[in-house]
Design an enzyme around this catalytic site. Sequence first.
Site, mmCIF file in Angstrom:
data_model
loop_
_atom_site.group_PDB
_atom_site.id
_atom_site.type_symbol
_atom_site.label_atom_id
_atom_site.label_comp_id
_atom_site.label_asym_id
_atom_site.label_seq_id
_atom_site.Cartn_x
_atom_site.Cartn_y
_atom_site.Cartn_z
ATOM 1 N N LYS A 52 0.839 -1.205 0.000
ATOM 2 C CA LYS A 52 0.000 0.000 0.000
ATOM 3 C C LYS A 52 0.870 1.250 0.000
ATOM 4 C CE LYS A 52 -3.897 -2.433 1.992
ATOM 5 N NZ LYS A 52 -4.556 -2.994 3.163
ATOM 6 N N GLN A 96 -5.208 -1.970 9.251
ATOM 7 C CA GLN A 96 -5.146 -3.287 8.620
ATOM 8 C C GLN A 96 -5.918 -4.316 9.439
ATOM 9 O OE1 GLN A 96 -3.962 -3.819 5.593
ATOM 10 N NE2 GLN A 96 -4.263 -6.025 5.609
ATOM 11 N N ASP A 119 -11.512 2.533 3.626
ATOM 12 C CA ASP A 119 -11.846 1.107 3.557
ATOM 13 C C ASP A 119 -13.356 0.897 3.438
ATOM 14 O OD1 ASP A 119 -9.903 -0.893 3.609
ATOM 15 O OD2 ASP A 119 -9.448 -0.547 5.728
HETATM 16 N N1 GUN Z 1 -7.229 -7.105 5.292
HETATM 17 C C1 GUN Z 1 -7.588 -7.805 4.177
HETATM 18 N N2 GUN Z 1 -8.200 -7.009 3.293
HETATM 19 C C2 GUN Z 1 -8.258 -5.785 3.847
HETATM 20 C C3 GUN Z 1 -8.788 -4.530 3.406
HETATM 21 O O1 GUN Z 1 -9.358 -4.378 2.317
HETATM 22 N N3 GUN Z 1 -8.625 -3.496 4.281
HETATM 23 C C4 GUN Z 1 -8.038 -3.635 5.498
HETATM 24 N N4 GUN Z 1 -7.965 -2.566 6.285
HETATM 25 N N5 GUN Z 1 -7.557 -4.779 5.928
HETATM 26 C C5 GUN Z 1 -7.664 -5.841 5.106
#
Ligand code: GUN
Length: 292
Positions: A52, A96, A119
């Site tokens: 990211k 996350q 998100d």
């Molecule tokens: N863990 C797996 N996929 C995601 C996501 O799309 N966002 C976040 N914050 N954590 C994740």
Amino acid sequence: MANLIDGKKVAADMRQEFKERVVQLKARGHIPGLAVVLVGDDPASDTYVRMKGKACEETGLYSETIRLPRETTEEQLIAIIDGLNANNAIDGILVQHPIQNMKDENVIFNRISPEKDVDCFNAINVGKLVLGSAYLFPCTPAGVIELLKRYAIDPKGKHVVIVGRSNIVGKPLANMLVQKKAGCNAVVTVVHTGTRDPFMHTKSADIIIAAAGVPEYITGNAVKEGVVIIDVGTNRVPDASKKSGHRLVGDVHFESCEKKASYITPVPGGVGPMTITMLLHNTLLSAERRFA
Ligand code: GUN
């Protein structure tokens, strides 16, 4: 033989388009910024978080990664989120998932300011999504819909079968696809672990979206001729022939399904690259609204 939906190419095209939007924001005096918070030391989460940050850097966005020990308390994490909510340099906040050692993740997701909730895990944004008044959409579902759009596959009036009911993919995607708007308007069935005969449903699907987390669950026998298959699964399975000792497979058995499908996404290189792309998209949207 199916046409391949190339998520890697769509993601690269979109990231190129984003660079112009970053330039325009910078001309207005603001660098779009994303904060990523990682609690604990899960290696898979660590990889995602690094990806990211790298994607932000390549696209010209500012990003900061806040790494916290797994002993971090709810109160400490809330204090960090409050600081990011108030920080003008930050347009998007992502914590996350899974958050290690946290009793109820939703307490944390709901603390993120809805305007910065890139998100779209926040209850306010999920509510808006269901009501049809959202402007931020969760990244993986939004990536799936964007892939369909860019390959001119219109779900309108089609039977879309979503396999899996997670809060991150299945549930929001079902709610997005039933909306009365362009690129949606689908007839949606959600198949899950409580479904008596899941393949009865997948066999009648015009579009299958597999997000069950079960390696190669959907085989050629479970789909009809001409179906469009979007595979959200990324499962590591042991493979002694690989140096790493494993390989990535989706929730779809690719070899048998590609013989019957009209379109299919590969794993890797299908939905995967779209998720971070839509995260950048949401961060830009948030920045554009805050610095219009
Ligand atoms: N863990 C797996 N996929 C995601 C996501 O799309 N966002 C976040 N914050 N954590 C994740």
